[in-house]
Write a protein that holds these residues in place. Structure first.
Motif, PDB file in Angstrom:
ATOM      1  N   GLY A  87       0.815  -1.208   0.000  1.00 47.64           N
ATOM      2  CA  GLY A  87       0.000   0.000   0.000  1.00 47.64           C
ATOM      3  C   GLY A  87       0.847   1.255   0.000  1.00 47.64           C
ATOM      4  O   GLY A  87       0.586   2.198  -0.770  1.00 47.64           O
ATOM      5  N   ASP A  88       1.872   1.298   0.839  1.00 48.36           N
ATOM      6  CA  ASP A  88       2.759   2.465   0.871  1.00 48.36           C
ATOM      7  C   ASP A  88       3.506   2.631  -0.445  1.00 48.36           C
ATOM      8  O   ASP A  88       3.681   3.761  -0.941  1.00 48.36           O
ATOM      9  N   THR A  89       3.959   1.508  -1.007  1.00 43.86           N
ATOM     10  CA  THR A  89       4.671   1.578  -2.285  1.00 43.86           C
ATOM     11  C   THR A  89       3.754   2.086  -3.385  1.00 43.86           C
ATOM     12  O   THR A  89       4.165   2.907  -4.233  1.00 43.86           O
ATOM     13  N   LEU A  90       2.508   1.622  -3.389  1.00 43.20           N
ATOM     14  CA  LEU A  90       1.548   2.061  -4.410  1.00 43.20           C
ATOM     15  C   LEU A  90       1.276   3.557  -4.283  1.00 43.20           C
ATOM     16  O   LEU A  90       1.253   4.280  -5.298  1.00 43.20           O
ATOM     17  N   VAL A  91       1.083   4.041  -3.062  1.00 45.60           N
ATOM     18  CA  VAL A  91       0.848   5.471  -2.862  1.00 45.60           C
ATOM     19  C   VAL A  91       2.067   6.277  -3.285  1.00 45.60           C
ATOM     20  O   VAL A  91       1.946   7.328  -3.956  1.00 45.60           O
ATOM     21  N   PHE A  92       3.249   5.808  -2.921  1.00 46.73           N
ATOM     22  CA  PHE A  92       4.495   6.510  -3.259  1.00 46.73           C
ATOM     23  C   PHE A  92       4.686   6.582  -4.768  1.00 46.73           C
ATOM     24  O   PHE A  92       4.984   7.653  -5.323  1.00 46.73           O
ATOM     25  N   LEU A 173       2.627  13.320   1.971  1.00 45.47           N
ATOM     26  CA  LEU A 173       2.516  14.345   0.936  1.00 45.47           C
ATOM     27  C   LEU A 173       3.873  14.955   0.620  1.00 45.47           C
ATOM     28  O   LEU A 173       4.211  15.185  -0.539  1.00 45.47           O
ATOM     29  N   GLY A 174       4.662  15.225   1.655  1.00 42.36           N
ATOM     30  CA  GLY A 174       5.983  15.799   1.421  1.00 42.36           C
ATOM     31  C   GLY A 174       6.866  14.875   0.609  1.00 42.36           C
ATOM     32  O   GLY A 174       7.577  15.311  -0.311  1.00 42.36           O
ATOM     33  N   GLY A 255       6.089   9.025   7.584  1.00 42.44           N
ATOM     34  CA  GLY A 255       5.586   9.123   6.223  1.00 42.44           C
ATOM     35  C   GLY A 255       5.348   7.750   5.624  1.00 42.44           C
ATOM     36  O   GLY A 255       4.827   6.839   6.260  1.00 42.44           O
ATOM     37  N   LEU A 256       5.765   7.589   4.370  1.00 46.13           N
ATOM     38  CA  LEU A 256       5.583   6.328   3.659  1.00 46.13           C
ATOM     39  C   LEU A 256       6.793   5.421   3.830  1.00 46.13           C
ATOM     40  O   LEU A 256       7.921   5.896   3.967  1.00 46.13           O
ATOM     41  N   GLN A 257       6.549   4.109   3.790  1.00 45.48           N
ATOM     42  CA  GLN A 257       7.611   3.112   3.868  1.00 45.48           C
ATOM     43  C   GLN A 257       7.534   2.231   2.624  1.00 45.48           C
ATOM     44  O   GLN A 257       7.022   1.108   2.673  1.00 45.48           O
ATOM     45  N   PRO A 258       8.011   2.739   1.481  1.00 47.22           N
ATOM     46  CA  PRO A 258       7.962   1.926   0.255  1.00 47.22           C
ATOM     47  C   PRO A 258       8.891   0.731   0.347  1.00 47.22           C
ATOM     48  O   PRO A 258       9.673   0.584   1.297  1.00 47.22           O
TER      49      PRO A 258
END
Length: 592
Positions: A87-92, A173-174, A255-258
């Motif tokens: 999910g994080d990778t997809l958002v990133f 977002l950042g 934040g995100l963890q791709p």
């Protein structure tokens, strides 16, 4: 009865057949050696990683006596963090693509197809940040969008009613905005040729029918560019799967963890042995997705002729007149490039001159700016060692990659090798582009660790040099394009004169490819100097190049010293680019 006499062949026929046999054997041997070399650099590490994903227990190296075949690695991945990581990778990836294509496409159109003033100057500002090393680019964004003192946030707070932010390095977002804006120049670079080839009469017919420039762009130009846009999107998605410098510098755990961050985190557990099998399973899944994207990209590029508008009959790519919007458009484009490109270069220089991170102001510059960070970096013995390692590894890998790329292009485009050998080389070239950087780095790490008891390469500069050559597919693609522009008549004349394929390649083809070779060497050097992911994975127990040295400074909160190292690296790249441009002009002049 007397035996029938055999026909006597003339000496010239015998020599011709001997030359033909020698040429065939030499040709075959050259292709086999080339395929074997590329397979060792590209195929073996990836294949070993896939095999390792089925070996366990996860903390045991695949070739260790205690290792056995198992599917537990995939079961562990699926049952723990796969869903959140995906999910994080997809958002990133998708978020970065939306930003990159959303801003890059109209920017490319304005710069390529309109009478926008100052297009050359704007192009220079657009592509200048591409010379920044990825780790330095990540630092620039972290300084730029720091919630309290970031220059971009300072500018945004002038027009937005907020007291803090609005951008934050700790937010998804950042990260998405920073990564997406980083890829805007690549979108403009890839879509520029497609925009230049859009047939102008189709757009003129739309405007003649009463449609305005925006309607024509939306209903005509965009539809003609649809295959190119989709192809570029798939290719950028492959690149984004392997990007993790910005999330790494912004902070692991925020934040995100791709997927790239997850692989790096699993490889560096706080107080335990890494689970190599689990990391291999993650990497294999990541590579599968990347290969699917590359296959889709290849399908679209092969079917692109169905959307061709350049037929050779009256084609012209006229510039669209912006009329009274010329200067407002120039101000908008210049402002966007200033905020996203110019400020990145500025804040890195600014950070290198100040002892700590703070708001940009004239008072801070006059009272605190100094060259102390540069003195500390240049006087650091680790920096000098990093420069030496970077020079040796970058030059060596650039030369090896260029030679292998040229050899691959020669075998595929010119030699008489069989179809299977040519297909094998093309597949290996595509593989080198499809495997994300963290996966390639881990594959080499796993291979060198497993072979270390037999062949102690782990931690050596030679290991780094070999791993840097993994992206040999880029040199192959560029060499193939250059070879297709050279007619085969000169090579046929060399062969008729008795020249072997190697002799023909050395004495006929190489001089004609000299400008391309210069570009490949410089590209290899720049890539080697800026490479971060591979040495980060491989040089923890050995020599560290400049990129890892810079990251070490960042990790120790030495922001000014890290920025100074980044500026010095950028200056080196600029000098090399200028030298390459000079050499290219000299070679083109001598060839005329």
């Amino acid at each position: 009865m007397a035996a029938p006499s055999l026909p006597v062949q003339s000496p010239s026929v015998v020599r011709a057949r001997a030359r033909a046999l020698t040429t065939a054997l030499s040709d075959r041997g050259f292709s086999i050696v080339t395929i074997g070399t590329v397979a060792l650099i590209v195929g073996v590490p990836v294949a070993f990683m896939v095999v390792s994903s089925f070996r366990g227990p996860g903390t045991v190296l695949p070739l260790a006596p205690a290792a056995e075949w198992t599917g537990e690695n995939y079961a562990e991945v699926v049952s723990t963090t796969l869903v959140s990581t995906a999910g994080d990778t997809l958002v990133f990836v998708l978020g970065s693509l939306v930003v990159a294509v959303g801003f890059g496409l109209p920017l490319a159109y304005l710069l390529e197809r309109t009478d926008l003033p100052g297009r050359r100057l704007l192009l220079l500002f657009l592509f200048a940040p591409l010379l920044l090393a990825p780790i330095t680019n990540a630092q620039a964004w972290s300084v730029l969008i720091s919630p309290e003192t970031g220059l971009l946030n300072q500018v945004l707070r002038l027009v937005l009613p907020v007291e803090r932010g609005p951008l934050d390095t700790q937010s998804a977002l950042g990260m998405v905005l920073a990564q997406g804006f980083t890829y805007v120049p690549m979108v403009a670079l890839f879509l520029g040729p497609a925009l230049a080839n859009v047939d102008a009469p189709l757009e003129e017919a739309s405007r003649t029918s009463g449609a305005g420039p925006l309607t024509t762009f939306r209903r005509v130009t965009l539809k003609l560019l649809a295959p190119a846009i989709l192809s570029v999107t798939l290719l950028l998605a492959v690149f984004l799967l392997g990007q993790f410098e910005i999330p790494l510098v912004f902070g692991i755990g925020s934040g995100l963890q791709p997927l790239g961050i997850v692989i790096f985190s699993l490889l560096n557990p706080p107080a335990s042995v890494p689970s190599y099998g689990q990391i291999a399973a993650y990497s294999t899944l990541m590579t599968t997705v990347s290969y699917a994207l590359i296959l889709g990209y290849g399908f679209l590029t092969r079917r692109g002729d169905r959307f061709a508008t350049v037929t050779g009959k009256g084609h012209r790519a006229n510039l669209t007149s912006l009329g009274t919007w010329r200067w407002p458009a120039f101000i908008a484009v210049a402002g966007f490039l200033l905020l996203t490109a110019g400020m990145r270069l500025f804040v890195i220089v600014w950070q290198s001159l100040l002892p700590f991170r703070g708001p940009v102001s004239w008072e801070a510059f006059t009272e605190q700016a100094s060259l102390d960070a540069y003195r500390r970096v240049i006087g650091d013995s680790r920096f000098l060692e990093a420069v030496q390692v970077t020079a040796i590894v970058s030059i060596g890998s650039a030369v090896i990659t260029t030679l292998i790329g040229l050899a691959m292009a020669w075998v595929v485009a010119r030699s008489g090798s069989g179809r299977i050998r040519r297909r094998a080389l093309d597949l290996l070239a595509s593989s080198s582009l499809a495997v994300p950087s963290p996966v390639a780095a881990f594959a080499f790490l796993l291979l060198f660790l497993a072979l270390n008891q037999f062949l102690p390469l782990y931690g050596s500069m030679f290991a780094l040099m070999v791993a840097y050559c993994f992206r040999v597919g880029v040199a192959y693609r560029m060499s193939s394009a250059a070879l297709l522009q050279i007619g085969s008549q000169l090579e046929e004349a060399s062969a008729l004169s008795g020249g072997s394929p190697l002799t023909t390649f050395r004495r006929v083809v190489l001089p004609l490819l000299a400008p391309t070779i210069v570009v490949l060497l410089v590209l290899g050097l720049v890539t080697g100097i800026n490479e971060f992911t591979v040495p980060l994975f491989l040089s923890s127990q050995g020599p560290q190049p400049l990129s890892v040295y810079t990251y070490g400074l960042l990790s120790n909160q030495q922001q000014s010293a890290a920025a100074a190292a980044g500026v010095l690296t950028l200056v080196t790249v600029l000098v090399m680019a200028a030298a390459a441009a000079w050499a290219g002009r000299r070679l083109r002049g001598s060839s005329r």
